[in-house]
Every structure is written in structure tokens, then in C-alpha cells.
Scaffold this motif. Structure first.
Motif, mmCIF file in Angstrom:
data_model
loop_
_atom_site.group_PDB
_atom_site.id
_atom_site.type_symbol
_atom_site.label_atom_id
_atom_site.label_comp_id
_atom_site.label_asym_id
_atom_site.label_seq_id
_atom_site.Cartn_x
_atom_site.Cartn_y
_atom_site.Cartn_z
ATOM 1 N N SER B 289 -1.753 -5.528 5.288
ATOM 2 C CA SER B 289 -2.996 -5.862 6.468
ATOM 3 C C SER B 289 -2.321 -5.499 7.877
ATOM 4 N N MET B 294 -1.823 1.559 2.919
ATOM 5 C CA MET B 294 -2.468 0.475 1.534
ATOM 6 C C MET B 294 -1.769 0.796 0.413
ATOM 7 N N MET B 317 -6.187 -10.336 -5.390
ATOM 8 C CA MET B 317 -5.195 -11.401 -3.398
ATOM 9 C C MET B 317 -6.444 -10.017 -3.023
ATOM 10 N N ASP B 318 -6.835 -9.258 -2.939
ATOM 11 C CA ASP B 318 -6.867 -8.299 -2.065
ATOM 12 C C ASP B 318 -8.441 -8.439 -1.016
ATOM 13 N N ARG B 319 -8.400 -8.765 0.209
ATOM 14 C CA ARG B 319 -9.419 -9.291 0.382
ATOM 15 C C ARG B 319 -10.391 -8.027 0.966
ATOM 16 N N ASP B 320 -9.449 -7.136 2.146
ATOM 17 C CA ASP B 320 -9.723 -5.683 2.752
ATOM 18 C C ASP B 320 -10.456 -4.433 1.998
ATOM 19 N N GLY B 321 -9.740 -4.350 0.213
ATOM 20 C CA GLY B 321 -9.882 -3.608 0.339
ATOM 21 C C GLY B 321 -8.849 -2.306 -0.001
ATOM 22 N N ARG B 322 -7.939 -2.793 0.504
ATOM 23 C CA ARG B 322 -6.247 -1.914 -0.061
ATOM 24 C C ARG B 322 -5.765 -1.541 -0.249
ATOM 25 N N ALA B 345 -12.236 0.839 -3.576
ATOM 26 C CA ALA B 345 -13.435 0.434 -2.907
ATOM 27 C C ALA B 345 -13.674 1.925 -2.238
#
Lengths: 489, 489
Positions: B289, B294, B317-322, B345
Motif C-alpha cells: 500500500s 502489486m 488480508m488485502d483491502r485495496d485489491g493489490r 480486482a
């Protein structure tokens, strides 16, 4: 259905006591629709093991969830999601919130979406007059024997062919059949190491483009052409040179001076279906030798030569190893099979094989072995004959109906095939025409996605007859003629 | 087998009368081994049609060929290749003469062959002590239920799933199962449009690399690593930065400052099998982040966690779509299946889907549907449990034998898995060791192809136990220990 304990995890970022965390996890699962009313929860013993917490914590959490009517217990048989629990009508995880930080414009290193392609409605079988191309007709396909061959290939004797990692190799039985029986029909003799099995013709064209091209190479392609080829070529970033075809296919004299590779469909041009005469083929081959370029020959649908024997493939005239040959079983068997092959000189096949291994290893062994049985037991030849007879009848009915209604054929294959390339009066937009005809339960294919120029002619269209019964053709053609008349009046 | 008339063509460059040309064509076919003694020739009527010559010409040619003992006739049943005809022992078309004009150094636009890969003998099943990795054990695989599911998927009800061209789509039943049952086991919630079915994990990694990278992007990868990943990355021409792993997998603090993508195997590092602890995972996610990169997570073999419950996937654990997640059924079912999936994503999956369509369209529908049945009927879960029990036993026997013989384990998975990463004394070349052990009917995997540096350490090796019976393990390990001792003395 029981909810397995293994699907339950505590999120390390959750707050509160362990018991609260368990309650929250279960409640969220129910609220999001992941756990449905009536589904059985893991036993407290299993959940204890999975989460690594004490048994009493789980039991207390379950008791609280029952008090809140998220869960119910059915005596000794355990805990279930309550029928009265808050619910969502369908399982649909929440759409990810707009990404906090990923800038997708930056994150994507290369773009592939948005290329032109031929789209047809997914429910095309529900249309009464589907003049679409290249799909399976359940009334013609030999489903029974295909199934028998697939079951045979699932047997203990073929366990290795089913399960093994082939790495770069292919099923030797399929390769042998292609070498001994399929290719000789096209006048081609090839050794096993000159043949590579691919995921259909699309995969074969893509592999050939990658191996032969790069951003400094120039390629000539037929205009109009199969849109899938354009997408495959675009990824090599090569310089493309579209060549307008005439009534005899690609004119060799129109090829540019500096040239590395030509992609051509001599036996049966896609989409106009015209065939390149023998003299022109010889000229193309001679020119390739003189000017030192390669030819990729897509010989799709050669089996559908029910009017007269097909002319031999361009590859059969190739003495230098300049022609790369692309064959496919997807048209004659079914497109969902994804099975084709490349034939070429060893140095080429070696590279294509290594590339195939890097992108997908190999086409599944079971499919290769099933096709090998279907071919070697003679079912394929019977199928081709049955399809040929049906297509012949349909073609005759098509010609009659097209004549009756005064529609114009712009191209057709002298040997057979499964489609007509049609020309509507200038000014008719066949994209609009196709959309209007859907309301009449008629499907046609607009031609403009197949042209390579910026402003493609809009009045061509393709009529396939491989998926429509002969009895429905006259009415379907009548509806097309009516729609064209309305759009010009 | 009858020789079909359609395989016979007159070469336009042949000389002599038509009759002579026919004789020459048939004789060449027999001499080259393409037509075998006893095979039936096309009738003179059929050959007449095929070649477009007069019937008498064909009859005269056949008569001459009989006189020369190339052919015999059997009364009214027609003409056959004579048992006394000159013959070659096997069908083998002549090797193409050194190409007259193709300069393959020039003709190939890109090179793919020659990349390092893990090779094992094709006949590995004949070895008594095959410590190889990732292949199917016929004593564990549920062949019977797989066959039942495959037959079900061949039925009339699934005709569309078998034959249809899916274009860019996938089997909705398989996607739903992955979304509702497989991914939640890893703590992942995903919508159908965030999932793409691939031709195994190799294809998934290749697609992810193509979409995320180009020649200006920098990628970090674990060292040592899975050689198939290296090949996939090489094709994007990106800048690669190997990061040495430690006992907890990839150390985030060793990542380079400028970074676009990390490829990692947190649950189960390939090949050392170590697992990344939770804190390190969180650190990696946070770093992604902060620094805007990525992560592609290859979560292979997560099902083989028979010692304790697996930690949730990094993706959970991925909140951003990374995080792009790679899963596979090829390890737990069989590698010949070629079935895996990508989760990411939507903007990413959209590109990967378009690229997949351009290179191969879609994984065959029949395979997708068969897997959907096998999964949803619960056979997959039973299989995993059976494999887990067997692997657990084998692992215990392995540890015992390794200890007894004083061999050194360099890495193992705390959760289970199917292999040990081993370290021989320095100076032992495990490539040579592996070759010597073949004579003892033992197969091991040398480690050096998995290292990314120019001079890889030569004394590591991998011992898989997924294809060897527990009863054979002690003797196999004893032979390895003996061979190591001999090579150091």
C-alpha cells in the motif's frame, strides 16, 4: 450443505474478545449471504480445532448467536443457520469499495481488452433463424460416439494419458493419426516433431505470430479477415499491411516489397469463403522463396468440401519449409473442444513448443486421447460425410431462397463450406440490420468487424448455415430480405 | 485400414502421362511407408472422382502396379497394397532436406526454447523410488468418481457445456463453486467477475505477468523459485530482482525501493516449502500500500495442510485489491487436468480475460463442468482428506528415515505439504547425484535450476513424497544417503 470449519477464519484486525470475534464472523457470514438458512454449522469441537481457541469460547459464542436468532440447534444433530436469520436473497459478496490506492491505469502494464470481436447472444440457440457461423449443430454431431470415446479414454488403461503432466509433449496417438491420416488428405507429409497440438486454431495462430514476429517485422494479412487473427498479431506489435482480397483470394502482386510473414486462408478465405486457384498458390510460394518471407496457412474447414474434392493445401507445395500450416478440429467437431495443430519445420515447432509450455504446458491429455480414438475409429470420417450431406442440402436451399428474394452473394466457396458472404445495398448498415433482425428471431453476422481499414464498408454480412435446419432457411431469408427492403425504403 | 481416396493428390510438378503420375504417386506412398501392406486402395471409381481423370487411366495404372507387385487384387473386393511390395519398417516421412532458403536465425522473430526447466524421465513410474514432485499417485486418486463426473458432464443435459464456444466466459457452475466454497476456505470473498479459470497455475502466472508487466516494470521474485515462473516473466522483458528467502520466506525489508510487482508463495514457498508468518504477511501488505506495488500470490498446494489448519491466504488480508491470487486444481487432482484460476480486482481480470481469449479462448467446457461436479458432489474434499492421511504417514516415515541416515532438511512446511527441501554437504553436485541415483532406481530433483543467480549452489535437492509408497521410503532414503557418502569420500 454443511459449512466446513476450514472456511472460517478470525480476521487478525477484528477487535473485542475471542468470543465476540467468533460471533461477529458468523453473523457477517450470514448477513453477507455466504451462509444460507438451513446450512449446518461446524460442530463446536471442529471450530475449536480450526480457530485454535478453547471449546467453551466457541460454545458461548454459539449460544449467543442462538439467542440472537442467527443460529438454531436441532437437539444432538448440531447447530444450523436459523431460517429466521437476517438474509440476503442471493450470495453476492460486497463489491470491493473503490480501491483505496490502486491506480489501475498505472498498475496495468499492458492492455488487451476492447479489441473488436464477433459477439453473438449467449442464448443464440433460442433464435428460430440462427444464420451464425462455426457452432455445433446437435442434430448432426455424433454425441453418442464422442461420449463412448471419451469414456474409453477415461479407463484404467489410459490413466497415464488422463492424468500425466506431458510438459512439452503431446499424445503420441493423436500425433500419429494426424501425421498418417489427417495431413495426407491435404497432400502434406510431416514427421511427429514437425507437429504441435494447440488449443484450437486461435492458439495456433497466436503461437505462430509470437514465434515469427516482433515489433520490427512486417506482416501482410488479408482484408477482410478473421478478427481473432488481428488480436493475435496486435500483441506482437508488428507492422501490419492489409491486402484487399479479390474473387481469387489474396493477390500476390499486391504484397508489399518488404515482408516477413503472410497470413493467408488459401483454401477458403475467411470471411468471404473464396478459394485461391492453383496458379496463384504457386506464385505465392515462388514469391516467398524469392523474397524470403514465411507463409502461415490457416486451412480451416477443409473437410467441408462436399461439392468437389478440395485442392491440396498450400503447405503441400512447400519445398523449403516456408509454410506454417494451421489445422483445427474445433469447426468439424465442436468449438468447445479447443483442439487444433501447427505443422512446420522443426526449428519453428521447437520454439512454438517451448512457448506453449511457458503459457499453458499442454492441451489436456484426456481431450487429446478422446480425439485420437474418435478419429482412429472412423467416427470422424462418418461425421464429416453426414455434415457434408446436410450442408449440401442447406446450401442448395440457401441459394434458392437467396435467388428468390433477390439478395446478393458476394463470395462463396466453390468446394462447399458452411457460409455465404453477402452484400446488402450500399447505405445499409448491417450492424443495425442485425440488431433489428433479432426482434424477428433472426441472427446474422455484420461484416464490418472483419475489415481492417478505419472506415470499413458497412453493408456486408455473413450467413452461416451450419446451425440452422434446411426447413427454416426460406422463412429466415425472407425475413432478412424484408428487413433490408425496409431499411432502404 | 482402407486408404481414403481423399489422401491422394497428383503433384502438379510431376512429369509424364497421367497414368504414369498415378503409378508414381502410389509407388512413392508405398515406398515411403505411408501405405502399408494389406491396406485397401481406393476403388478405381473413387480415385477417378478424386483426381478428376478418366476411369480407364486409373484402371490401367492399377493394372501396371499389380504387374510390378505393388498392388494385388482380391477378386471383386478391390485392390490392396501387396504383401510383397517393397516396404520400410515404419512410417517415417523423409526428413526435409536442409532448407534451401529459410535462414531460421532470421526467420524466427522471438526465441523461447532452451529455458531452464525441471526434467524428469518420461518413464518415471518404472522407478522403484520416485521422490518426484507434483505427479498423480494412482493409489490415492479417486479415478472412479472422476470418471463418473466426466460421464455425467458428457450427457445430453450438458451438451451445451461440452460443445459451446464460451468465448471469454467460463462455466458458471465451476465459478460459483470456486466463489462459494473454495475461496472462503482461504478467507477470500470474490464475485464471479473477479475470477478467471485458467489452464493450470502456469497459465495463471503467465497471464498475470503479461497484464501487470512490460519492459519498463520491475518485479521482485523469491530466490530460489519455481522455474516455470521465470520463463513466464522472461517473456515480458521486465527487470527482475531476485530476493533470497530465509526460514520465514520472503523478507519484505529486502525488497527493492522501486518496485511494481512481487511474485510470492507465502503459504508454502516453492521449492523450500517454508511458510511466511502472519506478521510478515501483514508487513508485506502494508508495504504494498505504502509503496504502491502489486502482489501475485501463488497459493499452490494449500489443501495439503494435514498437520494444522492453514493460515488464511495473503489475499484474505488485502483491502485495496493489490493481491492477485493464483489457485490450481492440478496438484490435488492431476497435472494433466490443466485447470487453475486467477482471483483479482475487476480491472485486472477484465484484461486477463481478453488476453486469454486472444491466446486460446477458454479452457475446454467439458473439463470445467467435470471439475464442477467433482467438487460439488464432495468427492474433492474426500480425496483431499485421503491424500492428507497418506501424506501424513509418508512424511512421518520420511522424517524418521532422514534422521536415521543423518541427511539434512533445509526446509519443510509446518502445515504439511508433499516435499522436503534438502541440503547435501557442500561440494556435492546434486545434478551428478541425481544421475547416479537413476541407476539405483531412485529419482530426486536437483535444486540448482530453481536458483536465479549465475552460479547457483549445487548441493540442494528436493524430495517429493506424493508418488512413493510409505513402505519404499526407508530403502529409497538409504540409497540416497549411500550415494551422498560415496560422492564425498
Amino acid at each position: 450443505m454443511a459449512i466446513p470449519a476450514e472456511t472460517l477464519f478470525l480476521d487478525p484486525r477484528m477487535e473485542g474478545t475471542l468470543q465476540q470475534q467468533i460471533q461477529q464472523m458468523v453473523a457477517q457470514g450470514i448477513l453477507s449471504g455466504r451462509f444460507q438458512p438451513g446450512e449446518k454449522m461446524p460442530s463446536s469441537r471442529k471450530l475449536t480445532q480450526q480457530l485454535g481457541v478453547s471449546r467453551i469460547t466457541v460454545t458461548l459464542a454459539y449460544t449467543e448467536l442462538m439467542a440472537d436468532d442467527y443460529l438454531t440447534s436441532r437437539g444432538r444433530s448440531g447447530y444450523y443457520v436459523s431460517e429466521n436469520a437476517p438474509r440476503t436473497p442471493q450470495f453476492e459478496p460486497p463489491k470491493q469499495a473503490p480501491s483505496r490506492a490502486v491506480d489501475w491505469n498505472r498498475a496495468l502494464g499492458q492492455r488487451f481488452a476492447g479489441a473488436p470481436s464477433l459477439r453473438r447472444p449467449e442464448n443464440w440457440r433460442e433464435y428460430r433463424y440462427p444464420f451464425i457461423y462455426g457452432q455445433t449443430d446437435p442434430t448432426l454431431f455424433d454425441h453418442q460416439n464422442w461420449r463412448l470415446c471419451a469414456v474409453k479414454a477415461l479407463g484404467q488403461r489410459d490413466f497415464e494419458a488422463l492424468t500425466a503432466d506431458y510438459y512439452e509433449r503431446d499424445d503420441p496417438q493423436l500425433i500419429e493419426f494426424i501425421a498418417r491420416h489427417t495431413l495426407p488428405r491435404r497432400g502434406i507429409l510431416a514427421r511427429p516433431e514437425e507437429i504441435l497440438v494447440t488449443m484450437g486454431a486461435q492458439n495456433a495462430l497466436w503461437l505462430a505470430a509470437q514465434v515469427l514476429l516482433n515489433q520490427r517485422r512486417t506482416v501482410a494479412m488479408e482484408n477482410p479477415c478473421y478478427p481473432g487473427l488481428r488480436n493475435a498479431l496486435a500483441q506482437t506489435r508488428c507492422i501490419t499491411h492489409p491486402v484487399d482480397i479479390d474473387a481469387d483470394g489474396l493477390p500476390p502482386e499486391a504484397l508489399p516489397e518488404d515482408l516477413d510473414v503472410v497470413f493467408a486462408t488459401p483454401s477458403h478465405h475467411c470471411p468471404t469463403a473464396v478459394t485461391m486457384p492453383l496458379e496463384r498458390r504457386q506464385k505465392l510460394i515462388d514469391m516467398a522463396s524469392e523474397r524470403d518471407f514465411m507463409i502461415v496457412e490457416d486451412d480451416y474447414e477443409f473437410e467441408m468440401s462436399f461439392l468437389k474434392a478440395p485442392s491440396p493445401a498450400l503447405k503441400s507445395m512447400d519445398r523449403d519449409g516456408r509454410v506454417i500450416y494451421v489445422g483445427s478440429f474445433s469447426k468439424s467437431l465442436f468449438p468447445g473442444l479447443r483442439l487444433g495443430y501447427l505443422v512446420g519445420a522443426e526449428p519453428f515447432i521447437r520454439e512454438a513448443r517451448a512457448l506453449r509450455a511457458a503459457i499453458l504446458r499442454h492441451p489436456p491429455g484426456h481431450i487429446q486421447r478422446t480425439a485420437a480414438y474418435f478419429l482412429s475409429l472412423g467416427h470422424y470420417d462418418s461425421l464429416i460425410r453426414r455434415m457434408g450431406r446436410a450442408y449440401h442440402e442447406r446450401r442448395t436451399v440457401m441459394e434458392e431462397a437467396i435467388r428468390t428474394h433477390g439478395l446478393k452473394i458476394a463470395g462463396a466457396n466453390a468446394f462447399g463450406g458452411s457460409s455465404f458472404w453477402m452484400e446488402a445495398p450500399e447505405g445499409v448498415d448491417t450492424g443495425v440490420l442485425a440488431r433489428n433482425l433479432r426482434a424477428e428471431s433472426v441472427l446474422i453476422e455484420p461484416g464490418s468487424p472483419m475489415f481492417l481499414q478505419d472506415n470499413p464498408p458497412g453493408h456486408f454480412y455473413r450467413l452461416g448455415y451450419s446451425s440452422i435446419a434446411a426447413s427454416r432457411i426460406p422463412e429466415g431469408i425472407a425475413r432478412i430480405a424484408r428487413a433490408i427492403e425496409q431499411s432502404t425504403s
